[in-house]
Scaffold this active site. Structure first.
Site, short mmCIF file in Angstrom:
data_model
loop_
_atom_site.label_atom_id
_atom_site.label_comp_id
_atom_site.label_asym_id
_atom_site.label_seq_id
_atom_site.Cartn_x
_atom_site.Cartn_y
_atom_site.Cartn_z
CB SER A 51 -1.79 -7.38 -2.42
OG SER A 51 -2.56 -6.88 -3.79
CE LYS A 61 -2.44 -2.92 -2.48
NZ LYS A 61 -1.59 -4.79 -1.95
#
Length: 185
Positions: free
Chosen positions: A39, A80
């Site tokens: 990701s 993230k």
């Protein structure tokens, strides 16, 4: 005989102090983590090892583009990038980030976008109203996060806004594999 006993006591004290220092560092200052999944490509790769800074969160909230670690579930932490801060409006339009209506460049995505088919979109258009719990602005006490691999990331587009109390640290340093040693940008 007393010297040998004294030496053993000194060694035991040293070991105990070392263990206490290591535990305190891991609890309050920095902790090693392993990246799981794709990701955060191209910035971070699966199985990269990072040092996460915990202490800076005592003095300030995460800033835009910081790569943070947060509790996504009780048993799972995610890594993230912070895109939106409390009170901001966030919108993606024509593969570009707009914060409070102003275009904001994302330098960490330039290379991957350059290699895209000219007709392809890296980040699909959306506004904050399109996400779970959507509102016009990022709520107080929350951040909006995205993975750098926009096509393969479970992030605020799916999870909603991330409460600041769930953010556990800021990724500062990559130390493994050797070819990736350096500051996380």
């Amino acid at each position: 005989m007393a010297t040998k006993r004294s030496d053993w006591i000194d060694w035991i004290k040293t070991i105990i102090i070392t263990v206490i220092v290591i535990v305190l560092i891991r609890m309050f200052i920095a902790v090693p983590i392993v990246v799981e999944g794709p990701s955060m490509l191209p910035t971070l790769e699966d199985n990269d090892r990072l040092i996460v800074d915990k202490i800076s969160l005592v003095f300030q909230d995460p800033q835009r583009f910081d790569v943070v670690v947060f509790h996504a579930t009780e048993k799972k932490d995610f890594i993230k990038r912070v895109i939106g801060l409390p009170g901001e409006t966030i919108e993606y339009r024509d593969d570009q980030l707009f914060v409070n209506g102003e275009y904001v460049e994302e330098p960490y995505l330039q290379e991957v976008k350059r290699n895209l088919d000219p007709e392809a979109t890296y980040t699909v258009d959306f506004t904050l109203e399109d996400i779970p719990g959507g509102t016009m602005t990022v709520p107080d006490g929350h951040v909006f996060v995205l993975g750098d691999n926009r096509k393969n990331s479970t992030d605020s587009r799916h999870l909603g806004f991330i409460p600041l109390e769930q953010v556990t640290g800021i990724s500062r340093l990559s130390y493994w594999p050797v070819k990736n040693i350096g500051i996380v940008e």
